[in-house]
Design an enzyme around this catalytic site. Sequence first.
Site, PDB file in Angstrom:
ATOM      1  N   ASP A 246       0.708  -1.330  -0.168  1.00 15.73           N
ATOM      2  CA  ASP A 246      -0.203   0.100   0.074  1.00 15.73           C
ATOM      3  C   ASP A 246       0.862   1.284   0.054  1.00 15.73           C
ATOM      4  O   ASP A 246       0.460   2.086  -0.443  1.00 15.73           O
ATOM      5  CB  ASP A 246      -0.843  -0.101   1.091  1.00 15.73           C
ATOM      6  CG  ASP A 246      -1.978  -1.135   0.890  1.00 15.73           C
ATOM      7  OD1 ASP A 246      -1.834  -2.369   1.362  1.00 15.73           O
ATOM      8  OD2 ASP A 246      -2.969  -0.749   0.403  1.00 15.73           O
TER       9      ASP A 246
HETATM   10  C1  LIG Z   1      -2.338  -4.640  -5.668  1.00 18.58           C
HETATM   11  S1  LIG Z   1      -2.947  -4.362  -4.180  1.00 18.58           S
HETATM   12  C2  LIG Z   1      -1.787  -4.053  -2.733  1.00 18.58           C
HETATM   13  C3  LIG Z   1      -2.412  -3.739  -1.659  1.00 18.58           C
HETATM   14  O1  LIG Z   1      -3.141  -2.584  -1.639  1.00 18.58           O
HETATM   15  C4  LIG Z   1      -3.078  -5.082  -1.038  1.00 18.58           C
HETATM   16  O2  LIG Z   1      -2.274  -5.790  -0.770  1.00 18.58           O
HETATM   17  C5  LIG Z   1      -3.850  -4.593   0.124  1.00 18.58           C
HETATM   18  O3  LIG Z   1      -3.226  -4.495   1.214  1.00 18.58           O
HETATM   19  C6  LIG Z   1      -5.136  -4.278  -0.006  1.00 18.58           C
HETATM   20  O4  LIG Z   1      -6.014  -3.787   1.226  1.00 18.58           O
HETATM   21  P1  LIG Z   1      -7.382  -3.322   1.338  1.00 18.58           P
HETATM   22  O5  LIG Z   1      -7.446  -2.969   2.782  1.00 18.58           O
HETATM   23  O6  LIG Z   1      -8.192  -4.529   0.718  1.00 18.58           O
HETATM   24  O7  LIG Z   1      -7.530  -2.183   0.315  1.00 18.58           O
END
Ligand SMILES: CSC[C@@H](O)[C@@H](O)C(=O)COP(=O)(O)O
Length: 357
Positions: A246
């Site tokens: 993220d």
């Molecule tokens: C290509 S998506 C990478 C990250 O965003 C993913 O691993 C993640 O942590 C998503 O978290 P989320 O809370 O579902 O948005």
Amino acid sequence: MTLKAIKYENGKLEVLDQLLLPLQTEYVNINGVEDGWHVIHKMQVRGAPAIAIVGCLSLAVELRKEIFEDKKILRQEVEGKLNYLVSARPTAVNMKAAADQLIELVNELDKNNSFTAEEMKLRFLDAIEAMLQKDLDDNLAIGRVGADALISQWPGDAQLRVLTHCNTGSLATSGYGTALGIIRNLHSRGVLEHAYCTETRPYNQGARLTAYELLHERIPATLLCDSMVAALMRARRLAAVVVGADRVAANGDTANKIGTYQIAVTAKHHGVPFFVAAPMTSVDFSLPSGEHIVIEERPEREMTYINGHRIAAPGIKCWNPAFDVTPADLISGIITERGLFKPAELLSQRQVPTESS
Ligand SMILES: CSC[C@@H](O)[C@@H](O)C(=O)COP(=O)(O)O
């Protein structure tokens, strides 16, 4: 048919409601920025790249409906709405990075006297609309670079077993995916023996979304509870763990879905290489290390209820951070569309201009 989290055509935006997956497939219409903010905040759309694309496209939908006579008014509206979209979820950097880039563009366009406000709007819309293809191209490149990296560090000719966490596939991006794109690429080359995906409590992106994508692609796969990772590593030799990101700080510390850090610690103990796969837009060079990353805390209801049924003892206190930070020294490599980097090598990419979309 590939799964499509985001549908955009002629100014019409729809997103697949990921709260309903895998049992129902329903698209939600996005009529503007307010809708965009809400689907991101409620996690009907999620995953760092998808958040940025949907946020920016929701602005495009709104701008397409308006007529501008004054460039300053257009600039101010764009700036205010992009900053609002950034506030929907704080940890993933992609929406903020896209907002900064688009605000810079709108400022440049405002200063250029050779076109009208409406022409400025059209140029701005082109930049937003190009994001979908750019993200897909980046993901395909990450898939190739990542598969090469995993194969080259795996001794012998045996097929690879790979573990992933959360959801990083078509549902989290414009298509193909990052970490899941690497698994997809390995499978298409015939070198993947098996993919393992964690359940990813409390929101269950692994059980609901990654498992769904792996089945959809007919990739041999097994689902595990988050607490089974150490047992799996003892029972089966894994070639690698590969996860998404993220936000990656300049030193390589990586914020990703809660639980990633404990998988990295476990991988280190068992000698399993641990890779992060992400587009360069997920690297935040303004943060020297992971301790500066703001971690989103989600409502406790996401932990205490499953499908509307309370599972936790009423009255218990909860702590629900949505992400954790994996220190760079646990990361074997960061796989990007530009290549594979050791965490310490990331800084060499700081000044390299991002290919404009
Ligand atoms: C290509 S998506 C990478 C990250 O965003 C993913 O691993 C993640 O942590 C998503 O978290 P989320 O809370 O579902 O948005």
